[in-house]
Motif scaffolding. Structure first.
Motif, PDB file in Angstrom:
ATOM      1  N   VAL A 243       0.824  -1.201   0.000  1.00 15.16           N
ATOM      2  CA  VAL A 243       0.000   0.000   0.000  1.00 15.16           C
ATOM      3  C   VAL A 243       0.860   1.254   0.000  1.00 15.16           C
ATOM      4  N   PHE A 244       1.902   1.260   0.799  1.00 12.98           N
ATOM      5  CA  PHE A 244       2.696   2.486   0.916  1.00 12.98           C
ATOM      6  C   PHE A 244       4.031   2.409   0.194  1.00 12.98           C
ATOM      7  N   LYS A 245       4.247   1.316  -0.536  1.00 14.69           N
ATOM      8  CA  LYS A 245       5.451   1.178  -1.366  1.00 14.69           C
ATOM      9  C   LYS A 245       6.734   1.342  -0.572  1.00 14.69           C
ATOM     10  N   MET A 246       6.682   0.942   0.664  1.00 12.12           N
ATOM     11  CA  MET A 246       7.910   0.997   1.452  1.00 12.12           C
ATOM     12  C   MET A 246       8.835  -0.112   0.949  1.00 12.12           C
ATOM     13  N   PRO A 247      10.064   0.229   0.635  1.00 13.27           N
ATOM     14  CA  PRO A 247      10.956  -0.798   0.099  1.00 13.27           C
ATOM     15  C   PRO A 247      11.416  -1.762   1.192  1.00 13.27           C
ATOM     16  N   ILE A 248      11.753  -2.955   0.811  1.00 12.66           N
ATOM     17  CA  ILE A 248      12.441  -3.847   1.746  1.00 12.66           C
ATOM     18  C   ILE A 248      13.776  -4.177   1.099  1.00 12.66           C
ATOM     19  N   GLN A 249      14.766  -3.364   1.422  1.00  8.29           N
ATOM     20  CA  GLN A 249      16.067  -3.522   0.771  1.00  8.29           C
ATOM     21  C   GLN A 249      16.837  -4.707   1.340  1.00  8.29           C
ATOM     22  N   GLY A 250      16.685  -4.894   2.635  1.00  5.59           N
ATOM     23  CA  GLY A 250      17.490  -5.929   3.291  1.00  5.59           C
ATOM     24  C   GLY A 250      16.873  -7.304   3.176  1.00  5.59           C
ATOM     25  N   ASN A 251      17.445  -8.223   3.926  1.00  9.37           N
ATOM     26  CA  ASN A 251      16.996  -9.609   3.919  1.00  9.37           C
ATOM     27  C   ASN A 251      15.661  -9.740   4.664  1.00  9.37           C
ATOM     28  N   PHE A 252      14.668 -10.291   3.972  1.00  3.35           N
ATOM     29  CA  PHE A 252      13.330 -10.396   4.541  1.00  3.35           C
ATOM     30  C   PHE A 252      13.322 -11.323   5.762  1.00  3.35           C
ATOM     31  N   ILE A 253      14.008 -12.445   5.643  1.00  6.61           N
ATOM     32  CA  ILE A 253      14.055 -13.408   6.742  1.00  6.61           C
ATOM     33  C   ILE A 253      14.713 -12.781   7.972  1.00  6.61           C
ATOM     34  N   PHE A 254      15.761 -12.027   7.717  1.00  9.15           N
ATOM     35  CA  PHE A 254      16.456 -11.353   8.800  1.00  9.15           C
ATOM     36  C   PHE A 254      15.526 -10.362   9.499  1.00  9.15           C
ATOM     37  N   LEU A 255      14.738  -9.650   8.681  1.00 16.69           N
ATOM     38  CA  LEU A 255      13.766  -8.702   9.228  1.00 16.69           C
ATOM     39  C   LEU A 255      12.766  -9.436  10.126  1.00 16.69           C
ATOM     40  N   LEU A 256      12.279 -10.581   9.651  1.00 15.90           N
ATOM     41  CA  LEU A 256      11.316 -11.346  10.440  1.00 15.90           C
ATOM     42  C   LEU A 256      11.947 -11.857  11.732  1.00 15.90           C
ATOM     43  N   ALA A 257      13.203 -12.259  11.639  1.00 14.68           N
ATOM     44  CA  ALA A 257      13.881 -12.763  12.832  1.00 14.68           C
ATOM     45  C   ALA A 257      14.004 -11.662  13.880  1.00 14.68           C
ATOM     46  N   GLU A 258      14.372 -10.469  13.442  1.00 15.60           N
ATOM     47  CA  GLU A 258      14.483  -9.347  14.383  1.00 15.60           C
ATOM     48  C   GLU A 258      13.113  -9.009  14.967  1.00 15.60           C
TER      49      GLU A 258
END
Lengths: 368, 306
Positions: A243-258
């Motif tokens: 919806v807001f087009k926020m990029p996810i530049q980094g590792n998605f799995i890493f983001l979920l882990a954090e």
């Protein structure tokens, strides 16, 4: 183990049978992210822009047309010198200037690439960013659909420049901030309330007399909220991405882990709160005043920490949300890995352990 | 697990204080295996405090408390495995159905409904037709039966029931006591507290408790037998005036209202109360009835309270 599964099953029953809990769990995060998203970002519409076309050839005209035809932008000024750019911004009417370099079409043909400079007025950082992103994507679209489709492997390089505020403070703040807020609320508040409810209803008396040990009781309480918070986090990330087009530049799995780590921290905090409260009301008020408000005001979510008085800066240093927001921003926007944000991660791990130890120490196996 | 022990519960010199208030002031009693023991007393007498200490939920301030010959402070984990407890408020999950509640309590005690179905069959059979109904929608009597089933599902050796019949209708109360007596016959030691004096007669032994002190412990028959004086029931058309008038007569020892009658004792058991009727007529009472009656537990309680 069977006992434990029975307990977790019961918790899920509680959650799914209470419409209010369900609303807080799933309605609120979506509502919040949309409200925050739209309030902060404003949909862009009819944004006035200026074009400084140093080349004035077919392709630059085509691109200009594409941009104005998109419906987001209105061409209000045709500029003829660098000086006019500054003046135009100062008048405050236009938000963006698009500069085509000299001999744009020729350069494309000869060298296969040419540059467009996108200058945005970043005093309103969020709008500037969105405006620039829109422009960029229109140009990229043109490149792919018009040029590449005709077998012309030309490269147009949009160069974004933010005027007045090139660090873009405050932009994209709302997604990490809302995520921290919601996870804090769902995890900490809901857990503390659900444990306090057992005390209030008198069922804790029976649970304590049962051979179920305190640790399984607490973990059994926490697991459903952990699962649901995690689903929430994914919903928030998906909303901000689509919806807001926020990029996810980094590792998605890493983001979920954090994110999972942060949820775990919030849950341990919730347990700690519940050990200190005997009724749902008390648990809710402690959560509200000790978690919600500081998270909103002191974590840098709404007000930048650098501008706070020293005392509040120190207080904000113990706000877990502050570190989580830094982590999410770094992963999503800058694409950082653990080497950049290990410090914040360690701090959250430390806080989690601290809260857990405190709650195990304070959890009463008796009524007093 | 302590099955051969004669005394399942042993309490010596138990005291319990909350900050300023001393709720239990030195209580001693013991309950032997398979006994139905009643703690009878008004609200605030200290019944719940005693039960919470017995169920290891609270520390005693002073005194020795042993359950199945185990110490309630040190060995609380072992004790909890063999205890069935029904707190004053029925501790059920309101948003779970009858069956789910029972299943949950079976699970956390590491058993299943089927395994101990025999024990709860009599009780559970009555609410089983409503097993998909949520606990919050049950009547008081049904809630009570469900709570008892939940407390029994792990086949405990000692069952502790804190005012199980408070707020329950007369028919359900009667049924409930019949169930307790059947459970007792199965060898379960039962401790029950109640503010209703009439329920005392159904216990093997009762402790009459008032203000944190036990006034008397014995079988209901013996407690009644110890009353040891004549008791009269008196009635007239104006009961309120009758109380006032009787209390001003100096040959009368005590006057307590019991339903539509007043129970009185007189200072000398030789008195046949003929003078009293004359006095009351003189005070303008009509419809006077006087008859000698047998004392009940409540009379004993009132007597002891004085």
């Amino acid at each position: 183990m069977k006992r434990f599964i029975g307990f977790v099953k019961k918790e899920f029953h509680h959650i799914f049978r209470d419409p209010r809990t369900m609303l807080i769990l799933f309605g609120m995060p979506i509502a919040q992210i949309l409200i925050f998203g739209y309030v902060v970002s404003n949909e862009i519409n009819d944004v006035k822009i200026g074009v400084y076309d140093k080349s004035k050839d077919n392709i630059t005209k085509e691109i200009t047309n594409k941009i104005t035809a998109s419906g987001f932008f209105i061409l209000s000024d045709n500029l003829n010198s660098d000086k006019e750019i500054e003046d135009a911004f100062k008048k405050g009417i236009i938000r963006e200037v698009i500069v085509f370099e000299q001999n744009f079409a020729k350069k494309l043909e000869r060298e296969g690439s040419a540059s467009i400079q996108i200058i945005a007025d970043a005093s309103d950082a969020n709008t500037a960013n969105i405006v620039a992103n829109y422009t960029e994507s229109i140009i990229n679209n043109y490149m792919r659909e018009e040029l590449w489709a005709e077998g012309l492997p030309y490269q147009i390089n949009p160069e974004v420049r933010m005027l007045y505020n090139d660090e873009l403070k405050g932009v994209y703040m709302f997604v990490p901030g809302t995520m921290a807020l919601i996870l804090m609320l769902v995890s900490a508040m809901m857990t503390s309330i659900s444990i306090a409810r057992e005390k209030e209803m008198g069922t804790m008396e029976v649970l304590l007399v049962s051979p179920l040990k305190p640790l399984p009781i607490v973990i059994g309480k926490v697991i459903p909220y952990m699962v649901l918070s995690f689903i929430n986090a994914i919903v928030i990330i998906a909303l901000s991405y689509f919806v807001f087009k926020m990029p996810i530049q980094g590792n998605f799995i890493f983001l979920l882990a954090e994110t999972l780590l942060f949820i775990f921290m919030a849950l341990s905090l919730g347990i700690l709160i519940s050990t200190a409260s005997n009724s749902q009301m008390v648990a809710m008020f402690i959560s509200m005043f000790a978690l919600m408000l500081p998270t909103m005001l002191l974590s840098g979510f709404i007000f930048p920490i650098e501008n706070m008085p020293k005392l509040l800066q120190w207080i904000s240093a113990v706000m877990p949300a502050k570190y989580f927001i830094t982590i999410v921003k770094n992963i999503m926007i800058k694409g950082s890995g653990i080497e950049i944000i290990w410090k914040e991660t360690v701090i959250i791990v430390g806080m989690t352990l601290f809260f857990l130890m405190m709650s195990v120490k304070k959890f009463k196996v008796r009524l007093e | 697990m302590g099955n051969t022990l004669e005394n399942m519960v042993e309490v010596k010199g138990l005291k319990k204080s909350y900050e300023q208030i001393e709720a239990v002031k030195g209580v001693s009693f013991s309950v032997s295996k398979g006994e139905l023991f009643g703690l009878i007393g008004p609200d605030g007498a200290g019944k719940t405090s005693i039960f919470r200490i017995l169920t290891t939920l609270m520390f005693p301030t002073e005194g020795i408390v042993r359950m199945m010959d185990l110490n309630v402070i040190k060995d609380y984990k072992t004790i909890r495995n063999h205890l069935g407890y029904m707190p004053q408020r029925f501790s059920l999950y309101q948003d779970l159905s009858v069956e789910e509640n029972l299943e949950f309590f079976a699970r956390i005690f590491g058993t299943t409904i089927d395994e101990n179905y025999d024990l709860i069959k009599d009780i559970y059979a009555q609410i089983e037709p409503f097993k998909t109904r949520k606990a919050r929608k049950l009547s008081g009597g049904m809630k009570q039966k469900l709570a008892l089933s939940c407390a029994l599902i792990h086949s405990p050796e000692i069952l502790i029931l804190d005012e199980p019949t408070t707020g329950v209708d007369a028919v359900s109360r009667k049924e409930f006591w019949e169930m307790l007596i059947r459970l007792k016959e199965k060898g379960i030691t039962i401790l029950v507290s109640t503010p209703y004096m009439d329920e005392a007669n159904l216990c093997d032994r009762v402790a009459l408790i008032q203000n944190g002190k036990i006034m008397s412990i014995d079988t209901p028959e013996k407690i009644i037998g110890n009353f040891g004086r004549k008791l009269w029931a008196v009635k007239s058309d104006n009961v309120y005036q009758l109380i006032q008038d009787l209390r001003s007569v100096n040959t009368i020892d005590s006057v307590f209202p019991f339903g539509e009658y007043l129970h009185i004792t007189v200072k000398s058991d030789d008195d046949n109360l003929t003078d009293l009727i004359t006095i009351l007529r003189g005070n303008g009472h009509s419809g006077i009835e006087i008859q000698e009656i047998e004392a009940n537990i409540e009379d004993c309680f009132m007597e002891l309270m004085q």
